[in-house]
Scaffold this motif. Structure first.
Motif, PDB file in Angstrom:
ATOM      1  N   LEU A   1       5.471 -12.506  54.529  1.00 34.07           N
ATOM      2  CA  LEU A   1       6.484 -12.936  53.572  1.00 34.07           C
ATOM      3  C   LEU A   1       7.868 -12.452  53.994  1.00 34.07           C
ATOM      4  CD1 LEU A   1       4.035 -13.545  51.629  1.00 34.07           C
ATOM      5  CD2 LEU A   1       5.509 -12.732  49.788  1.00 34.07           C
ATOM      6  N   LYS A   2       7.952 -11.179  54.338  1.00 28.97           N
ATOM      7  CA  LYS A   2       9.247 -10.603  54.701  1.00 28.97           C
ATOM      8  C   LYS A   2       9.819 -11.289  55.934  1.00 28.97           C
ATOM      9  CE  LYS A   2       8.304  -6.024  52.755  1.00 28.97           C
ATOM     10  NZ  LYS A   2       8.049  -4.584  53.059  1.00 28.97           N
TER      11      LYS A   2
ATOM     12  N   SER B   1       0.673 -18.588  50.604  1.00 30.42           N
ATOM     13  CA  SER B   1      -0.667 -18.518  50.024  1.00 30.42           C
ATOM     14  C   SER B   1      -0.873 -17.147  49.399  1.00 30.42           C
ATOM     15  CB  SER B   1      -1.716 -18.770  51.114  1.00 30.42           C
ATOM     16  OG  SER B   1      -3.005 -18.351  50.689  1.00 30.42           O
ATOM     17  N   THR B   2      -1.736 -17.078  48.400  1.00 31.61           N
ATOM     18  CA  THR B   2      -2.061 -15.780  47.800  1.00 31.61           C
ATOM     19  C   THR B   2      -2.699 -14.840  48.812  1.00 31.61           C
ATOM     20  OG1 THR B   2      -4.155 -16.747  47.040  1.00 31.61           O
ATOM     21  CG2 THR B   2      -2.341 -16.657  45.458  1.00 31.61           C
ATOM     22  N   ASP B   3      -3.200 -15.406  49.930  1.00 34.76           N
ATOM     23  CA  ASP B   3      -3.853 -14.592  50.949  1.00 34.76           C
ATOM     24  C   ASP B   3      -2.891 -14.137  52.048  1.00 34.76           C
ATOM     25  OD1 ASP B   3      -6.397 -13.462  51.749  1.00 34.76           O
ATOM     26  OD2 ASP B   3      -6.386 -14.832  53.456  1.00 34.76           O
ATOM     27  N   ASP B   4      -1.651 -14.597  52.007  1.00 32.03           N
ATOM     28  CA  ASP B   4      -0.663 -14.188  53.016  1.00 32.03           C
ATOM     29  C   ASP B   4      -0.286 -12.726  52.811  1.00 32.03           C
ATOM     30  OD1 ASP B   4      -0.505 -16.591  54.350  1.00 32.03           O
ATOM     31  OD2 ASP B   4       1.110 -17.367  53.090  1.00 32.03           O
TER      32      ASP B   4
ATOM     33  N   GLN C   1      -0.912  -5.251  51.962  1.00 34.22           N
ATOM     34  CA  GLN C   1      -0.429  -5.940  50.771  1.00 34.22           C
ATOM     35  C   GLN C   1      -0.414  -7.443  50.995  1.00 34.22           C
ATOM     36  OE1 GLN C   1       3.369  -3.851  49.803  1.00 34.22           O
ATOM     37  NE2 GLN C   1       2.653  -4.122  47.719  1.00 34.22           N
ATOM     38  N   LYS C   2      -0.922  -8.170  50.012  1.00 37.69           N
ATOM     39  CA  LYS C   2      -0.912  -9.623  50.062  1.00 37.69           C
ATOM     40  C   LYS C   2      -0.172 -10.172  48.845  1.00 37.69           C
ATOM     41  CE  LYS C   2      -5.257 -10.185  52.616  1.00 37.69           C
ATOM     42  NZ  LYS C   2      -6.584 -10.866  52.621  1.00 37.69           N
ATOM     43  N   VAL C   3       0.092 -11.449  48.881  1.00 33.21           N
ATOM     44  CA  VAL C   3       0.786 -12.089  47.761  1.00 33.21           C
ATOM     45  C   VAL C   3       0.016 -11.884  46.458  1.00 33.21           C
ATOM     46  CG1 VAL C   3       1.583 -14.293  46.830  1.00 33.21           C
ATOM     47  CG2 VAL C   3       1.864 -13.797  49.257  1.00 33.21           C
ATOM     48  N   GLU C   4      -1.318 -11.926  46.535  1.00 31.93           N
ATOM     49  CA  GLU C   4      -2.129 -11.779  45.329  1.00 31.93           C
ATOM     50  C   GLU C   4      -1.947 -10.406  44.682  1.00 31.93           C
ATOM     51  OE1 GLU C   4      -6.122 -12.335  46.598  1.00 31.93           O
ATOM     52  OE2 GLU C   4      -6.193 -10.508  47.818  1.00 31.93           O
ATOM     53  N   ASP C   5      -1.439  -9.417  45.436  1.00 30.55           N
ATOM     54  CA  ASP C   5      -1.223  -8.080  44.889  1.00 30.55           C
ATOM     55  C   ASP C   5       0.135  -7.949  44.195  1.00 30.55           C
ATOM     56  OD1 ASP C   5      -3.653  -7.172  46.071  1.00 30.55           O
ATOM     57  OD2 ASP C   5      -2.617  -7.024  47.996  1.00 30.55           O
ATOM     58  N   LEU C   6       0.996  -8.934  44.374  1.00 30.14           N
ATOM     59  CA  LEU C   6       2.346  -8.859  43.826  1.00 30.14           C
ATOM     60  C   LEU C   6       2.429  -9.503  42.442  1.00 30.14           C
ATOM     61  CD1 LEU C   6       4.345  -9.832  47.049  1.00 30.14           C
ATOM     62  CD2 LEU C   6       3.693  -7.549  46.265  1.00 30.14           C
ATOM     63  N   ASP C   7       3.432  -9.104  41.702  1.00 33.85           N
ATOM     64  CA  ASP C   7       3.634  -9.639  40.354  1.00 33.85           C
ATOM     65  C   ASP C   7       4.516 -10.885  40.435  1.00 33.85           C
ATOM     66  OD1 ASP C   7       3.557  -9.863  37.605  1.00 33.85           O
ATOM     67  OD2 ASP C   7       5.235  -8.476  37.288  1.00 33.85           O
TER      68      ASP C   7
ATOM     69  N   VAL D   1       3.902 -20.473  45.348  1.00 32.28           N
ATOM     70  CA  VAL D   1       2.699 -19.738  45.744  1.00 32.28           C
ATOM     71  C   VAL D   1       1.482 -20.607  45.438  1.00 32.28           C
ATOM     72  CG1 VAL D   1       1.281 -17.685  45.349  1.00 32.28           C
ATOM     73  CG2 VAL D   1       3.775 -17.509  45.283  1.00 32.28           C
ATOM     74  N   ILE D   2       0.611 -20.784  46.435  1.00 29.76           N
ATOM     75  CA  ILE D   2      -0.608 -21.570  46.246  1.00 29.76           C
ATOM     76  C   ILE D   2      -1.820 -20.686  46.475  1.00 29.76           C
ATOM     77  CG2 ILE D   2       0.474 -23.755  46.890  1.00 29.76           C
ATOM     78  CD1 ILE D   2      -0.723 -23.454  49.662  1.00 29.76           C
ATOM     79  N   ASP D   3      -2.933 -21.032  45.824  1.00 26.53           N
ATOM     80  CA  ASP D   3      -4.152 -20.260  46.016  1.00 26.53           C
ATOM     81  C   ASP D   3      -4.964 -20.859  47.160  1.00 26.53           C
ATOM     82  OD1 ASP D   3      -5.452 -22.510  45.036  1.00 26.53           O
ATOM     83  OD2 ASP D   3      -5.844 -21.648  43.060  1.00 26.53           O
TER      84      ASP D   3
END
Length: 546
Positions: free
Chosen positions: A270-271, A262-265, A68-74, A284-286
């Motif tokens: 994150l946790k 980053s969206t790729d993190d 799971q990455k940041v880009e997968d989260l809402d 959040v940055i791309d």
């Protein structure tokens, strides 16, 4: 629309790639999920590349991980603030949108700081003095906007506040004593003489409260002196309160040492960071360093996992990185069931056939879906590859029957196509040692032993001789780096039904005992051995467990 990734195993062979493509087509044709997308877990072989080009199919996209990455989260697509925005406007927007914080951008839309409600509240609690507007480099537009003021006269050279703030209720002598060049004056009465004294001091801005207006003669004097004049309906008291809100957010925001993602993190990262910090939300940055939103702890907890369908494998060691975090919906396979477990129930279809694409072709029939010509060609190539043109002991009657049906749909002769495919795919010319070994390589845990077995189909086994020494050195290093007891390479001639085996590692006896051969310079001939799944792996398993 939800994406479902259809994936073969690492170091993909032709069946792995073609099964992913053909099953994705079937899933999309039957609208079983949102959108099924075929993916690959490595580079395609020359054989697979030949099949794809022959039937005008695109190479599936490379999937490196399903962690799971940041880009997968809402995460929140929040309003982004410019650094010049007034505190008044920022506070109003944050209240309207129920925001606790908001990213602040520089002139290039990159993250400059983070403005929180705490920053604004703490700012009002600070001991701000008469130089606050000057220190904050407050634009004149901010003052006009914050006070809902009307411009009476504006000197075009006045861009930002450069002086101190004064509220006039004093005589001319006091003006002379306290007001300096470039200062800002708030006045709420008929103080014509006082204003003239301010003009002598070369102030930059006079703010008239209670909607006061200047006499025409005094206004002309202001224009001639280059002193800007605005008027506001606010009282003098309210003006003195409100003007502080003209300060740009850049002055009070948090900046430097910002915690952002980053969206790729990965979510794991994150946790880890969130456990060590206590912010309500994080920017959040791309990948282009553009701010795209903010994310909170709640969104990390409630994020969806990536959805996967596995074809041509079910072992965790052969699956995409992070498979333990994915939601596995289905498995379609023709191998043994190994170290496989899922969180929830799933559809699992495994049949003792020579190729996964044989199973998928049966599923087309079962669901009444017509097989397109190019998809038929892809599945035919997979079956011929896995069954070694029907010569492998893994080949069943069903495999051959379905392959011939697919050949008819694809408009090719199975034998001619198969020979052309093997010829294109088995040439070792121009390949590196690493490319040769990893072309079709799998790792196996057998009892307490770890064994790596690679198989290369080639019609030119003799041409491998100049590469032997370098290959054995590579295999020895592979054993050391991966903790293998043995590394095996099979060069298989499918036409003559024979394999040449090369062995490295600390336990060559596994191979010698498995096939009752004596290795000479790490090499032996295995007549009739052409299947890794049905002949090599079972034999080595028996030898290890004996």
């Amino acid at each position: 629309m939800d994406l479902v990734y259809v994936s073969g195993h690492k170091n993909p062979d032709t069946d792995s790639i073609c099964a992913a493509i053909s099953y994705s087509y079937l899933l999309n044709a039957t609208h079983k999920y949102g959108q099924a997308v075929p993916v690959r877990l490595g580079e395609v072989s020359r054989e697979t590349e030949y099949v794809l080009k022959r039937f005008n199919a695109h190479t599936p996209q490379l999937l490196k991980s399903v962690k799971q990455k940041v880009e997968d989260l809402d995460y929140d697509q929040v309003t982004l603030f410019s650094k010049e925005l007034t505190l008044r406007t920022a506070w109003s927007l944050m209240c309207q949108m129920n925001l606790k914080s908001a990213p602040v951008l520089d002139d290039h839309s990159h993250l400059l700081g983070l403005l929180s409600s705490t920053n604004i509240i703490e700012g009002y609690m600070e001991d701000w003095d008469k130089d606050i507007l000057k220190n904050a480099h407050t634009p004149i537009e901010n003052v006009v906007d914050t006070l809902d003021a009307k411009i009476v006269y504006l000197n075009p050279e006045l861009r930002t506040i450069k002086g101190s703030l004064h509220i006039t209720g004093m005589n001319s002598q006091e003006v002379i004593d306290h007001v300096n060049e470039h200062d800002v004056i708030i006045t709420g009465g008929d103080r014509t003489e006082g204003i003239r004294e301010m003009l002598k001091k070369k102030v930059d801005l006079i703010i008239l409260t209670n909607s006061l207006h200047l006499e025409e003669s005094v206004l002309e004097e202001c224009k001639n002196a280059g002193v800007s004049v605005v008027t506001t309906a606010f009282t003098t008291f309210k003006t003195s309160q409100q003007i502080i809100q003209a300060v740009p957010v850049e002055y009070v925001m948090q900046k430097g040492d910002l915690t952002c993602f980053s969206t790729d993190d990965t979510v794991d990262y994150l946790k880890e960071v969130m456990s060590e910090t206590r912010y309500h939300s994080y920017p959040v940055i791309d990948l282009n360093d553009q701010v795209v939103g903010t994310i909170s702890r709640f969104q990390v907890i409630t994020g969806d996992h990536k959805k996967m369908i596995l074809v041509d494998h079910n072992e965790r060691g052969q699956a995409v990185e992070g498979i333990e975090e994915a939601e596995i919906l289905e498995v379609v396979d023709h191998h043994r069931v190994a170290d496989f477990q899922t969180v929830g129930p799933l559809q699992f279809r495994a049949e003792p056939l020579g190729c996964t694409c044989t199973i998928i072709a049966k599923m087309y029939k079962e669901q009444g879906v017509e097989i397109p010509k190019n998809v038929a060609g892809l599945m035919l190539g997979a079956i011929i590859s896995d069954t070694l043109l029907f010569r492998s002991p893994t080949c069943t009657k069903t495999d051959k029957e379905i392959a011939l049906e697919l050949a008819k749909i694809a408009g090719v002769d199975a034998e001619e196509f198969g020979l052309a495919m093997f010829k294109a795919g088995t040439s070792l010319v121009g390949k590196s040692i690493e490319e040769i070994y990893n072309q079709d390589y799998k790792a196996f845990n057998i009892g307490d032993a770890k064994v790596g077995i690679a198989q290369v189909n080639t019609m030119d086994i003799d041409g491998f001789a100049p590469l032997k020494a370098e290959m054995l050195e590579y295999m020895e290093n592979l054993c050391v780096e991966n903790g293998f007891d043995t590394a095996v390479l099979l060069l298989t001639d499918v036409i003559n039904a024979t394999s040449e085996v090369f062995v490295a590692g600390s336990h060559p006896e596994y191979v010698e005992n498995a096939f009752n051969v004596q290795l000479v310079e790490h090499e032996a001939n295995l007549p009739g051995v052409i299947s890794r799944k049905k002949q090599v792996v079972p034999a080595i398993t028996r030898a290890i467990n004996a």
